[in-house]
Design a protein around this motif. Structure first.
Motif, short mmCIF file in Angstrom:
data_model
loop_
_atom_site.label_atom_id
_atom_site.label_comp_id
_atom_site.label_asym_id
_atom_site.label_seq_id
_atom_site.Cartn_x
_atom_site.Cartn_y
_atom_site.Cartn_z
N GLU A 131 0.83 -1.21 0.00
CA GLU A 131 0.00 0.00 0.00
C GLU A 131 0.86 1.25 0.00
O GLU A 131 0.54 2.25 -0.67
N ARG A 134 2.15 1.68 -3.45
CA ARG A 134 1.09 2.22 -4.31
C ARG A 134 0.84 3.69 -4.02
O ARG A 134 0.64 4.50 -4.93
N ALA A 135 0.88 4.04 -2.71
CA ALA A 135 0.67 5.44 -2.33
C ALA A 135 1.80 6.31 -2.88
O ALA A 135 1.57 7.44 -3.35
N LYS A 137 3.62 5.70 -5.53
CA LYS A 137 3.43 5.82 -6.98
C LYS A 137 2.33 6.82 -7.29
O LYS A 137 2.45 7.65 -8.20
N ALA A 138 1.22 6.72 -6.51
CA ALA A 138 0.12 7.66 -6.72
C ALA A 138 0.56 9.08 -6.45
O ALA A 138 0.19 10.03 -7.17
N GLU A 139 1.39 9.26 -5.38
CA GLU A 139 1.90 10.60 -5.06
C GLU A 139 2.79 11.11 -6.19
O GLU A 139 2.75 12.30 -6.54
N GLU A 140 3.64 10.21 -6.73
CA GLU A 140 4.51 10.62 -7.84
C GLU A 140 3.67 11.04 -9.06
O GLU A 140 3.96 12.05 -9.71
N VAL A 141 2.62 10.26 -9.34
CA VAL A 141 1.74 10.60 -10.47
C VAL A 141 1.07 11.95 -10.22
O VAL A 141 0.97 12.81 -11.10
N ARG A 142 0.58 12.13 -8.96
CA ARG A 142 -0.08 13.39 -8.61
C ARG A 142 0.87 14.57 -8.75
O ARG A 142 0.52 15.63 -9.30
N LYS A 145 1.46 15.29 -12.41
CA LYS A 145 0.33 16.01 -12.99
C LYS A 145 0.29 17.45 -12.48
O LYS A 145 -0.01 18.38 -13.23
#
Length: 326
Positions: A131, A134-135, A137-142, A145
Motif C-alpha cells: 500500500e 502504491r501510495a 506511486k500515486a503521489e509521484e503521479v499526482r 500532474k
C-alpha cells in the motif's frame, strides 16, 4: 518386604529355641535311663515342674504369637501405608505428567498462535508495504500532474503577461507621445509665463529695492536714535544698580573710627539671580577690606537687574568700598 524379613528371623529363632526346649523336656521324661524306683520317687515333682514349665512355655508362645501377630499387623499397616503413599506418588506423577502434557499442549498452542500472529504481522507488513508503494506511486503521479498543470498555468501566465507588457508598451508609447506633446506645449506656455513673470519680477524687484533702500535708510536713522537712547538707559540702570549694590554692602559693613577716611577696592562676580559667586579684595586698607568681604558674604545676594544688557554690565564689577560715618 525387607522390614518383614528382618522381623521374621528373630521370631523364628525364638520360637525354635522354645520348641527345642519343650522337646528336650519331653524326651527327658520319656527316655530316661534311671531306675524305675527313682522314676516313681521323682515323678510327682517332675510332672509338676513340667506342667509349670509347659504353662510358661505356652504363655511365652502366646506372647510370641501375639508379638508376631502385632508385628505382622504393623508390617501390614506399614505396607498398606507404603502402598498408599506409592499409589499417591503414582497418582501425583500421573497428575504431574498430565499437567506437563497440558502445559506442552498449551505451549504448542501458544507457539501456533504466535506463529499465526507472526504470519499475520508479516502479511500485514507486506500489505502495508505494498500500500505504501502504491501510495508513493500515486503521489509521484499526482506530483507529475501537478507539475504539468503548473507548467501549463505558468505558460498561460507568461503569455498573458507578455500580452499585458505589449499592451502596456503600446499604451506607454502613446502616453509618452502625448506627454511629449503636452510637455512641448507646457514648455512654450511656461516660457511665455516666465518671460512675463521675469518682467514683472524685474519691475517688482526694482520697486522693492527702491522701497527697501528707503526703508533701510529710515530704519537706520531710527535705530541710531534708539541705540543712543538705549545706551543711555543701560548706563543709567547700571549706575542705579551699582549704587544699590554699594548701599547693600554699606548696610552690612561694620565700621569703627580706625576706618575713617580709608577704603578698599573689591572684585565681585554675580549669578543672574544676584548670588555672590566670587568676592575678592584687590587693594586698600586691610581692616576695611576684611570688613567689606565680611559684609559681602553676609549679604549673600546683591541687587541685579532683570534686563540682560544691564546684568552683562554688572555680572563682574570692581567697586570701591569706603566706610560711612553718621
Amino acid at each position: 518386604m525387607a522390614g518383614k524379613s528382618d522381623l521374621t528371623v528373630p521370631v523364628s529363632i525364638s520360637a525354635g529355641i522354645h520348641i527345642g526346649f519343650i522337646v528336650i523336656l519331653a524326651l527327658g521324661v520319656s527316655f530316661d535311663d534311671k531306675p524305675k524306683q527313682m522314676q516313681t520317687a521323682a515323678s510327682a515333682p517332675a510332672v509338676q515342674a513340667i506342667v509349670i514349665d509347659q504353662q510358661k512355655v505356652n504363655e511365652r508362645v502366646e506372647q510370641l504369637k501375639k508379638q508376631k501377630q502385632d508385628a505382622l499387623q504393623q508390617e501390614k499397616t506399614r505396607q498398606a501405608e507404603l502402598e498408599r503413599k506409592a499409589l499417591e506418588a503414582k497418582r501425583e506423577r500421573e497428575r504431574e505428567q498430565e499437567k506437563i502434557k497440558t502445559l506442552e499442549i498449551q505451549r504448542k498452542q501458544k507457539e501456533a498462535e504466535t506463529q499465526k500472529a507472526n504470519d499475520a504481522a508479516k502479511a500485514a507488513q507486506v500489505k502495508q508495504q505494498q500500500e505504501k508503494e502504491r501510495a508513493l506511486k500515486a503521489e509521484e503521479v499526482r506530483k507529475q500532474k501537478e507539475q504539468e498543470q503548473k507548467a501549463s498555468e505558468e505558460a498561460a501566465k507568461q503569455a498573458a503577461e507578455k500580452r499585458k507588457q505589449e499592451e502596456a508598451a503600446a499604451k506607454k508609447a502613446q502616453e509618452e507621445r502625448q506627454r511629449a506633446e503636452d510637455e512641448r506645449k507646457r514648455k512654450e506656455e511656461a516660457e511665455r509665463k516666465l518671460r512675463e513673470e521675469a518682467e514683472k519680477k524685474r519691475q517688482a524687484a526694482e520697486t522693492k529695492a527702491r522701497q527697501e533702500r528707503e526703508m533701510a535708510e529710515a530704519m537706520a536713522a531710527e535705530q541710531d536714535s534708539l541705540s543712543k537712547t538705549r545706551n543711555r538707559q543701560v548706563l543709567s540702570e547700571v549706575d542705579k544698580y551699582k549704587a544699590m549694590i554699594i548701599a547693600t554692602i554699606q548696610r552690612n559693613l561694620v565700621v569703627d573710627e580706625s576706618m575713617r577716611g580709608k577704603s578698599c577696592r573689591v572684585f565681585i562676580r554675580l549669578a543672574p539671580d544676584g548670588f555672590v559667586t566670587t568676592a575678592q579684595t584687590l587693594e586698600g586698607d586691610q581692616v576695611v577690606c576684611r570688613a567689606a568681604k565680611v559684609s559681602i558674604n553676609k549679604a549673600g545676594r546683591l541687587p541685579v537687574s532683570p534686563e540682560p544688557a544691564v546684568y552683562q554690565q554688572l555680572k563682574e564689577i570692581n567697586l570701591t568700598v569706603s566706610p560711612e560715618f553718621n
